[in-house]
Design a protein around this motif. Structure first.
Motif, PDB file in Angstrom:
ATOM      1  N   VAL A  17       0.874  -1.173   0.000  1.00  0.00           N
ATOM      2  CA  VAL A  17       0.000   0.000   0.000  1.00  0.00           C
ATOM      3  C   VAL A  17       0.909   1.220   0.000  1.00  0.00           C
ATOM      4  O   VAL A  17       1.812   1.337   0.844  1.00  0.00           O
ATOM      5  N   VAL A  18       0.699   2.089  -0.987  1.00  0.00           N
ATOM      6  CA  VAL A  18       1.534   3.289  -1.123  1.00  0.00           C
ATOM      7  C   VAL A  18       0.620   4.514  -1.161  1.00  0.00           C
ATOM      8  O   VAL A  18      -0.395   4.526  -1.857  1.00  0.00           O
ATOM      9  N   THR A  46      -0.814  -7.621   3.822  1.00  0.00           N
ATOM     10  CA  THR A  46      -0.522  -6.221   3.477  1.00  0.00           C
ATOM     11  C   THR A  46      -1.481  -5.276   4.196  1.00  0.00           C
ATOM     12  O   THR A  46      -1.071  -4.243   4.741  1.00  0.00           O
ATOM     13  N   LEU A  47      -2.767  -5.648   4.194  1.00  0.00           N
ATOM     14  CA  LEU A  47      -3.754  -4.786   4.865  1.00  0.00           C
ATOM     15  C   LEU A  47      -3.543  -4.799   6.372  1.00  0.00           C
ATOM     16  O   LEU A  47      -3.614  -3.757   7.030  1.00  0.00           O
ATOM     17  N   MET A  98      -5.251  -1.402   7.872  1.00  0.00           N
ATOM     18  CA  MET A  98      -6.335  -0.909   7.006  1.00  0.00           C
ATOM     19  C   MET A  98      -7.266  -2.035   6.595  1.00  0.00           C
ATOM     20  O   MET A  98      -6.922  -3.210   6.685  1.00  0.00           O
ATOM     21  N   GLY A  99      -8.423  -1.643   6.097  1.00  0.00           N
ATOM     22  CA  GLY A  99      -9.347  -2.596   5.492  1.00  0.00           C
ATOM     23  C   GLY A  99      -9.444  -2.293   4.007  1.00  0.00           C
ATOM     24  O   GLY A  99      -8.879  -1.302   3.529  1.00  0.00           O
ATOM     25  N   MET A 100     -10.180  -3.134   3.275  1.00  0.00           N
ATOM     26  CA  MET A 100     -10.298  -2.931   1.821  1.00  0.00           C
ATOM     27  C   MET A 100     -10.926  -1.574   1.507  1.00  0.00           C
ATOM     28  O   MET A 100     -10.656  -0.980   0.467  1.00  0.00           O
ATOM     29  N   GLU A 101     -11.771  -1.092   2.425  1.00  0.00           N
ATOM     30  CA  GLU A 101     -12.455   0.177   2.167  1.00  0.00           C
ATOM     31  C   GLU A 101     -11.498   1.378   2.204  1.00  0.00           C
ATOM     32  O   GLU A 101     -11.840   2.472   1.750  1.00  0.00           O
ATOM     33  N   ASP A 102     -10.296   1.177   2.726  1.00  0.00           N
ATOM     34  CA  ASP A 102      -9.318   2.280   2.775  1.00  0.00           C
ATOM     35  C   ASP A 102      -8.524   2.414   1.465  1.00  0.00           C
ATOM     36  O   ASP A 102      -7.704   3.320   1.324  1.00  0.00           O
ATOM     37  N   GLY A 150       2.204   8.166  -3.880  1.00  0.00           N
ATOM     38  CA  GLY A 150       3.404   7.881  -4.662  1.00  0.00           C
ATOM     39  C   GLY A 150       4.704   7.927  -3.898  1.00  0.00           C
ATOM     40  O   GLY A 150       5.762   7.590  -4.428  1.00  0.00           O
ATOM     41  N   ARG A 151       4.648   8.345  -2.639  1.00  0.00           N
ATOM     42  CA  ARG A 151       5.899   8.588  -1.913  1.00  0.00           C
ATOM     43  C   ARG A 151       6.020   7.840  -0.595  1.00  0.00           C
ATOM     44  O   ARG A 151       7.121   7.615  -0.110  1.00  0.00           O
ATOM     45  N   ARG A 152       4.876   7.503   0.000  1.00  0.00           N
ATOM     46  CA  ARG A 152       4.953   6.918   1.342  1.00  0.00           C
ATOM     47  C   ARG A 152       4.539   5.447   1.303  1.00  0.00           C
ATOM     48  O   ARG A 152       3.417   5.118   0.904  1.00  0.00           O
ATOM     49  N   LEU A 153       5.472   4.587   1.705  1.00  0.00           N
ATOM     50  CA  LEU A 153       5.179   3.155   1.765  1.00  0.00           C
ATOM     51  C   LEU A 153       4.473   2.883   3.089  1.00  0.00           C
ATOM     52  O   LEU A 153       5.066   3.000   4.161  1.00  0.00           O
ATOM     53  N   VAL A 154       3.187   2.537   3.006  1.00  0.00           N
ATOM     54  CA  VAL A 154       2.409   2.272   4.223  1.00  0.00           C
ATOM     55  C   VAL A 154       2.679   0.843   4.696  1.00  0.00           C
ATOM     56  O   VAL A 154       2.905   0.598   5.873  1.00  0.00           O
ATOM     57  N   SER A 155       2.650  -0.094   3.757  1.00  0.00           N
ATOM     58  CA  SER A 155       2.999  -1.478   4.099  1.00  0.00           C
ATOM     59  C   SER A 155       3.407  -2.206   2.826  1.00  0.00           C
ATOM     60  O   SER A 155       2.966  -1.860   1.732  1.00  0.00           O
TER      61      SER A 155
END
Ligand code: KG4
Ligand code: ZN
Length: 352
Positions: A36-37, A81-82, A87-91, A40-45
């Motif tokens: 999850v990005v 990844t979620l 996060m959930g799919m809705e995010d 374009g700049r922050r790698l969330v997971s």
């Protein structure tokens, strides 16, 4: 409204906000990766399921096995990844997928999965070129890096010097006329009985060797920014066989160091020359070979001497991953570039 109209409408909202959380999928070769990005700049997971142990049994990637393993890995990777992102799919605002270049069966697994996810969630689907993904790993690693810059992209399948004029806008300055740099590392590693994947292990072995112990023929290249590795690779392999036939032992660490030196000198010199001649003062490295220790040191040294600012992602973002796909996808999405549900894999896709 049909799926495509809904996806377009949602994309327009994201473009208006200039903000998107993208779920990215990468399955072009032997790693299944999801990330999850944000913007374009922050790698969330980001999570990677590596198939290396399986392919190592055969000494290289077996395409059919790769495809089957991707299929098995994709669903569990989504959960991981979620969960890692909290996060959930809705995010998730949009889905991105590598559609080429790569192994056709491997690419198809990711493309089919991403299409299904996009359709089920009625989200925009963004197609990403794997090579552009490698370049974009730099945007995650270096939030301050913006085009224009020169980028050396060196992986198992590609070796190019690219001028990045803007997001998604490239000019190929030069590249390999035969083997890719990573491919040459892998093939020479095999002669030294280094197991697959040869490149990283050869690099490690070379750290303990003397790079002046063996001399290999000088590489002749046609263009100013071109490389050629096939001649060097063949000469190195033939020389090894010849020495063995004569009963001479090869010092593997010295051999690896000497070969690595020849490849890295060529890559680094040509890349620095490309910067100098194009009057660009920023240079980035990308692709699996960009994790090579000597290449990183040499680019740092030569770059400094030439007054260049050198950017390189950490090793984990140089080799295949999905974070880089999510980054590239953001800039494509902001230009309104979406894929229809008829998106197909493009195994021989070029950068431009
Ligand atoms: O970018 P990548 O992960 O996959 C492709 O898109 O091809 O690159 C993999 C290639 C392989 O050939 C591998 O041996 C090489 O990159 N590689 C290295 C190193 N790490 C990976 N080559 C030299 N030194 C390394 N440290
Ligand atoms: Zn790659």
């Amino acid at each position: 409204m049909n799926y495509e109209a809904i996806a377009r409408e949602k994309a327009d909202v994201l473009i208006g906000r200039g903000h998107a959380r993208i779920l990215a999928v990468e399955s072009s070769c032997d790693e299944t990766a999801m990330a999850v990005v944000e913007d374009g700049r922050r790698l969330v997971s980001g999570v990677i399921a590596s198939q290396i142990d399986m392919h190592a049994l055969y000494g290289g990637v077996v395409p059919e096995i790769a495809s089957r393993m991707h299929v098995q890995a994709l669903d569990p990777l989504l959960d991981q990844t979620l969960a890692q992102a909290g996060m959930g799919m809705e995010d998730i605002d949009a889905v991105a997928v590598t559609y080429g270049p790569g192994l056709v069966g491997a690419l198809l697994t990711g493309v089919a999965w991403a299409k299904a996810f996009a359709y089920a969630r009625q989200l925009p689907l963004v197609p990403v070129n794997h090579i552009e993904g490698h370049v974009s790993a730099n945007y995650i690693a270096h939030p301050d890096l913006t085009p224009p810059f020169v980028c050396l992209v060196a992986s198992g399948g590609h070796s190019h010097i690219v001028r990045v004029d803007d997001y998604g806008e490239y000019a190929i300055m030069g590249g390999t006329t035969d083997d890719a740099a990573g491919e040459a590392f892998d093939k020479v590693a095999r002669v030294l009985d280094i197991p697959y994947p040869g490149g990283p292990l050869l690099d490690k072995l070379a750290e303990e060797g003397d790079d002046r112990a063996y001399s290999f023929p000088k590489v002749h290249t046609p263009g100013e920014y071109d490389f050629s590795f096939s001649g060097l690779k063949t000469a190195v392999i033939n020389q090894a066989h010849h020495l063995r036939q004569q009963g001479e032992a090869i010092n593997a660490a010295d051999w690896a160091a000497s070969f690595r030196r020849a490849v890295v000198d060529l890559l680094a010199e040509k890349t620095v020359r490309a910067c100098r001649n194009s009057s660009l003062s920023r240079v980035a490295l990308a692709g699996g070979v960009a994790s090579n220790r000597l290449l990183r040191r040499e680019m740092g040294r030569l770059g400094k001497k030439a007054g260049l600012e050198v950017f390189m992602p950490p090793a984990a973002l140089c080799t295949d991953n999905a974070a880089m796909i999510g980054s590239a996808a953001f800039y494509r999405l902001m230009k309104g570039e979406l894929a229809p549900l008829s998106l197909n894999a493009a195994p021989s896709l070029d950068l431009m």
